[in-house]
Design a protein around this motif. Sequence first.
Motif, PDB file in Angstrom:
ATOM      1  N   ALA A 298       0.830  -1.210   0.000  1.00  0.00           N
ATOM      2  CA  ALA A 298       0.000   0.000   0.000  1.00  0.00           C
ATOM      3  C   ALA A 298       0.863   1.258   0.000  1.00  0.00           C
ATOM      4  O   ALA A 298       0.586   2.224  -0.718  1.00  0.00           O
ATOM      5  CB  ALA A 298      -0.919  -0.016   1.225  1.00  0.00           C
ATOM      6  N   LEU A 299       1.918   1.247   0.806  1.00  0.00           N
ATOM      7  CA  LEU A 299       2.819   2.398   0.861  1.00  0.00           C
ATOM      8  C   LEU A 299       3.534   2.595  -0.468  1.00  0.00           C
ATOM      9  O   LEU A 299       3.676   3.724  -0.957  1.00  0.00           O
ATOM     10  CB  LEU A 299       3.836   2.196   1.980  1.00  0.00           C
ATOM     11  N   ALA A 300       3.994   1.504  -1.065  1.00  0.00           N
ATOM     12  CA  ALA A 300       4.683   1.600  -2.355  1.00  0.00           C
ATOM     13  C   ALA A 300       3.762   2.139  -3.442  1.00  0.00           C
ATOM     14  O   ALA A 300       4.178   2.934  -4.291  1.00  0.00           O
ATOM     15  CB  ALA A 300       5.222   0.227  -2.747  1.00  0.00           C
ATOM     16  N   ASN A 301       2.512   1.719  -3.424  1.00  0.00           N
ATOM     17  CA  ASN A 301       1.553   2.212  -4.401  1.00  0.00           C
ATOM     18  C   ASN A 301       1.329   3.711  -4.241  1.00  0.00           C
ATOM     19  O   ASN A 301       1.232   4.455  -5.229  1.00  0.00           O
ATOM     20  CB  ASN A 301       0.229   1.463  -4.248  1.00  0.00           C
ATOM     21  N   LYS A 302       1.299   4.172  -2.979  1.00  0.00           N
ATOM     22  CA  LYS A 302       1.117   5.600  -2.708  1.00  0.00           C
ATOM     23  C   LYS A 302       2.319   6.402  -3.214  1.00  0.00           C
ATOM     24  O   LYS A 302       2.161   7.449  -3.855  1.00  0.00           O
ATOM     25  CB  LYS A 302       0.944   5.793  -1.204  1.00  0.00           C
ATOM     26  N   ILE A 303       3.526   5.919  -2.943  1.00  0.00           N
ATOM     27  CA  ILE A 303       4.738   6.636  -3.353  1.00  0.00           C
ATOM     28  C   ILE A 303       4.850   6.704  -4.865  1.00  0.00           C
ATOM     29  O   ILE A 303       5.100   7.772  -5.445  1.00  0.00           O
ATOM     30  CB  ILE A 303       5.984   5.955  -2.744  1.00  0.00           C
ATOM     31  N   SER A 304       4.695   5.572  -5.528  1.00  0.00           N
ATOM     32  CA  SER A 304       4.847   5.532  -6.986  1.00  0.00           C
ATOM     33  C   SER A 304       3.754   6.339  -7.686  1.00  0.00           C
ATOM     34  O   SER A 304       4.026   7.044  -8.667  1.00  0.00           O
ATOM     35  CB  SER A 304       4.847   4.086  -7.479  1.00  0.00           C
TER      36      SER A 304
ATOM     37  N   GLY B  34      10.172   4.581 -13.958  1.00  0.00           N
ATOM     38  CA  GLY B  34      10.635   4.958 -12.619  1.00  0.00           C
ATOM     39  C   GLY B  34       9.608   4.653 -11.555  1.00  0.00           C
ATOM     40  O   GLY B  34       9.951   4.212 -10.450  1.00  0.00           O
ATOM     41  N   ALA B  35       8.331   4.873 -11.871  1.00  0.00           N
ATOM     42  CA  ALA B  35       7.267   4.573 -10.910  1.00  0.00           C
ATOM     43  C   ALA B  35       7.159   3.072 -10.661  1.00  0.00           C
ATOM     44  O   ALA B  35       6.932   2.631  -9.522  1.00  0.00           O
ATOM     45  CB  ALA B  35       5.937   5.114 -11.427  1.00  0.00           C
ATOM     46  N   THR B  36       7.332   2.262 -11.718  1.00  0.00           N
ATOM     47  CA  THR B  36       7.302   0.805 -11.550  1.00  0.00           C
ATOM     48  C   THR B  36       8.448   0.333 -10.668  1.00  0.00           C
ATOM     49  O   THR B  36       8.253  -0.496  -9.761  1.00  0.00           O
ATOM     50  CB  THR B  36       7.384   0.115 -12.925  1.00  0.00           C
ATOM     51  N   ALA B  37       9.651   0.865 -10.927  1.00  0.00           N
ATOM     52  CA  ALA B  37      10.805   0.500 -10.100  1.00  0.00           C
ATOM     53  C   ALA B  37      10.610   0.951  -8.660  1.00  0.00           C
ATOM     54  O   ALA B  37      10.936   0.217  -7.708  1.00  0.00           O
ATOM     55  CB  ALA B  37      12.084   1.114 -10.684  1.00  0.00           C
ATOM     56  N   ALA B  38      10.077   2.157  -8.474  1.00  0.00           N
ATOM     57  CA  ALA B  38       9.841   2.673  -7.123  1.00  0.00           C
ATOM     58  C   ALA B  38       8.826   1.812  -6.372  1.00  0.00           C
ATOM     59  O   ALA B  38       8.955   1.592  -5.158  1.00  0.00           O
ATOM     60  CB  ALA B  38       9.346   4.116  -7.195  1.00  0.00           C
ATOM     61  N   PHE B  39       7.824   1.303  -7.081  1.00  0.00           N
ATOM     62  CA  PHE B  39       6.824   0.447  -6.436  1.00  0.00           C
ATOM     63  C   PHE B  39       7.464  -0.832  -5.898  1.00  0.00           C
ATOM     64  O   PHE B  39       7.224  -1.238  -4.760  1.00  0.00           O
ATOM     65  CB  PHE B  39       5.715   0.098  -7.432  1.00  0.00           C
ATOM     66  N   TRP B  40       8.307  -1.469  -6.711  1.00  0.00           N
ATOM     67  CA  TRP B  40       8.899  -2.740  -6.292  1.00  0.00           C
ATOM     68  C   TRP B  40       9.887  -2.566  -5.148  1.00  0.00           C
ATOM     69  O   TRP B  40       9.849  -3.315  -4.160  1.00  0.00           O
ATOM     70  CB  TRP B  40       9.564  -3.422  -7.483  1.00  0.00           C
ATOM     71  N   VAL B  41      10.770  -1.581  -5.251  1.00  0.00           N
ATOM     72  CA  VAL B  41      11.760  -1.419  -4.183  1.00  0.00           C
ATOM     73  C   VAL B  41      11.095  -0.965  -2.891  1.00  0.00           C
ATOM     74  O   VAL B  41      11.492  -1.381  -1.791  1.00  0.00           O
ATOM     75  CB  VAL B  41      12.882  -0.440  -4.599  1.00  0.00           C
ATOM     76  N   SER B  42      10.064  -0.126  -2.991  1.00  0.00           N
ATOM     77  CA  SER B  42       9.359   0.329  -1.785  1.00  0.00           C
ATOM     78  C   SER B  42       8.597  -0.822  -1.132  1.00  0.00           C
ATOM     79  O   SER B  42       8.556  -0.930   0.100  1.00  0.00           O
ATOM     80  CB  SER B  42       8.399   1.472  -2.124  1.00  0.00           C
ATOM     81  N   SER B  43       8.005  -1.681  -1.944  1.00  0.00           N
ATOM     82  CA  SER B  43       7.279  -2.838  -1.399  1.00  0.00           C
ATOM     83  C   SER B  43       8.212  -3.758  -0.638  1.00  0.00           C
ATOM     84  O   SER B  43       7.925  -4.177   0.495  1.00  0.00           O
ATOM     85  CB  SER B  43       6.597  -3.615  -2.532  1.00  0.00           C
ATOM     86  N   ILE B  44       9.349  -4.076  -1.238  1.00  0.00           N
ATOM     87  CA  ILE B  44      10.295  -4.985  -0.583  1.00  0.00           C
ATOM     88  C   ILE B  44      10.903  -4.341   0.647  1.00  0.00           C
ATOM     89  O   ILE B  44      11.075  -4.992   1.690  1.00  0.00           O
ATOM     90  CB  ILE B  44      11.390  -5.398  -1.583  1.00  0.00           C
TER      91      ILE B  44
ATOM     92  N   ALA C 190      12.108   1.451   5.045  1.00  0.00           N
ATOM     93  CA  ALA C 190      11.073   2.128   4.266  1.00  0.00           C
ATOM     94  C   ALA C 190      11.003   3.608   4.635  1.00  0.00           C
ATOM     95  O   ALA C 190      10.855   4.475   3.762  1.00  0.00           O
ATOM     96  CB  ALA C 190       9.725   1.457   4.502  1.00  0.00           C
ATOM     97  N   ILE C 191      11.116   3.920   5.927  1.00  0.00           N
ATOM     98  CA  ILE C 191      11.075   5.320   6.360  1.00  0.00           C
ATOM     99  C   ILE C 191      12.286   6.074   5.830  1.00  0.00           C
ATOM    100  O   ILE C 191      12.181   7.229   5.394  1.00  0.00           O
ATOM    101  CB  ILE C 191      10.998   5.400   7.892  1.00  0.00           C
ATOM    102  N   ALA C 192      13.457   5.432   5.849  1.00  0.00           N
ATOM    103  CA  ALA C 192      14.659   6.072   5.301  1.00  0.00           C
ATOM    104  C   ALA C 192      14.506   6.327   3.804  1.00  0.00           C
ATOM    105  O   ALA C 192      14.923   7.384   3.299  1.00  0.00           O
ATOM    106  CB  ALA C 192      15.875   5.189   5.564  1.00  0.00           C
TER     107      ALA C 192
END
Length: 355
Positions: A73-79, A92-102, A111-113
Amino acid sequence: LLFFLLLLQCKAFISNRIESLQPSKTKQDFRPFPSKDISGQYCRMHRHSQTTTLLMSSSLVAQQLVRTAFGVALANKISSRGLKRNSLNKNGATAAFWVSSIAASSSVRTAIALIMFYLTGSKLTSVGYSRKKTFEEDYSEEGSRGASQVLACSLIGTSLALLRRVLVGVDGPLAWGESSIACLGNRLTLACVAFFACCAGDTWASELGILSKHPPRLVLAPWKSVPPGTNGAVSWVGLAASAAGGLCMGLTYGLFMISNTALREIAALAWIGTLGGLGGSLLDSILGSTIQATYYDTESNMIVKRSSATTRREGVAFLSNEAVNFVSTAGTAALGALWTKPLLTFISMLMPNSL
């Protein structure tokens, strides 16, 4: 992603289940004729142990499920936010979603960092925008970042957090015992802090150092002044900004530990973050001044992206900016892992256990 992360907990669940099914080898097990009372008591204790193990393992799986759902959910919000504000393109949004999810599924403070780095970098990009666009060609206030830029500043840190989750367990405080101060968990934690400190330090230095009133100087030739925005150039403002960016990441890791974090640990992570930010930024500048090219157009007096008849070049065109960032962050993370024992030993000498 959900299935993969749940497997991590299911593996531990199955291992614990198998161990619980194997009766412990006590002296009573080898008695030829155990009494009825002793056998019944042993069976009841064994069933109780199995039930307890089952409940604990189920709780761990449920916790991982909640953590993974939160991460997605957080990764979806960020991307989505980055794509909407044009700070990220589609890749970039796709990459941001995956790295944020993991990252969020593996470690909350990682995740906070990651969020802190993204927000501070975006805010600093708009600082002094009117001056910055006179130094560099096609400078954008938001700067639409692609997958390569996102991964260069997140892939290693996210991988370290996932590696710690798999090999060590749930993210926790540092171990300060003499025999455990250089354990794998400490090494992976410090490597992760050093990585994000280097990313933030380089970003803060790039966004604020370019606004210095004094021209920057090449890091390997400090007697030579160069135009603002030149790769491998440093200024006192940029160096201070890189240390501040690293300090921000170190404090983020220390203050957002979900436990009673001791002052000594916060100080240690802040110290390591500061070193990682400053040292990583210098390493990036050294690489930028030697194996990365900078093209300066003498007609427009701006840093441009391509060579032409009116440009002069600094450095060798060997690595791109993203590749330099990747190498410098990887090197800083490796040094953080290798120097874990001397760094933490130094802090433990300064601060007693009572803190």
